[in-house]
Scaffold this motif. Sequence first.
Motif, PDB file in Angstrom:
ATOM      1  N   HIS A  65       0.846  -1.190   0.000  1.00 52.33           N
ATOM      2  CA  HIS A  65       0.000   0.000   0.000  1.00 52.33           C
ATOM      3  C   HIS A  65       0.877   1.233   0.000  1.00 52.33           C
ATOM      4  N   ILE A  67       1.685   5.071   1.100  1.00 49.78           N
ATOM      5  CA  ILE A  67       1.480   5.878   2.304  1.00 49.78           C
ATOM      6  C   ILE A  67       1.896   7.319   2.017  1.00 49.78           C
ATOM      7  N   HIS A  91      -4.916   1.166   7.914  1.00 48.54           N
ATOM      8  CA  HIS A  91      -4.468   1.348   9.300  1.00 48.54           C
ATOM      9  C   HIS A  91      -3.719   2.673   9.436  1.00 48.54           C
ATOM     10  N   HIS A  93      -0.513   5.145  10.397  1.00 49.37           N
ATOM     11  CA  HIS A  93       0.939   5.088  10.204  1.00 49.37           C
ATOM     12  C   HIS A  93       1.628   6.022  11.187  1.00 49.37           C
ATOM     13  N   CYS A 104       4.089   1.101   9.732  1.00 41.59           N
ATOM     14  CA  CYS A 104       2.683   0.719   9.747  1.00 41.59           C
ATOM     15  C   CYS A 104       2.259   0.462  11.188  1.00 41.59           C
TER      16      CYS A 104
HETATM   17 ZN   LIG Z   1       0.801   0.520   6.400  1.00 44.46          ZN
END
Ligand SMILES: [Zn+2]
Length: 137
Positions: A65, A67, A91, A93, A104
């Motif tokens: 993913h 970020i 989620h 960070h 993460c």
């Molecule tokens: Zn993450």
Amino acid sequence: MNEEIENILTNKKIKPTAVRILVLKELLSQSKAINLFELEKKFEKVERTTLFRTLRTFVQNNLIHEIDDGTRAAKYALCDDDCTCKIDDLHLHFFCTRCKKTFCLRENNIPTIQLPDNFLVETASFVVKGICNQCNS
Ligand SMILES: [Zn+2]
Ligand SMILES: [Zn+2]
């Protein structure tokens, strides 16, 4: 080891190529998220566009993913096996203001957001800033 990595790729419907295996190996060895420039430094012989395309493919297939931690370059980290990269799977960070590393916080799902009528979420990035355990010791 390579066989394991090939399995991870094929499970996410990504054809294992030499570069993809290299990049995934690197991502697996990281406890933090990395950006394209860090990746470029590790693989100087591989073209930047190839690395970029590899990351795009990984993102599209929910292997990693992207970020947005407020720094100039997007960072990337591996997704959980069952991640579909929907809002519910996202989620928080953590961005360390000293070493500039991003981690993460997989245990912390993003909170449910109450939006006004007719507002639609496209993406959400929740970044907690502070000092990581290594910089704090
Ligand atoms: Zn993450
Ligand atoms: Zn730090």
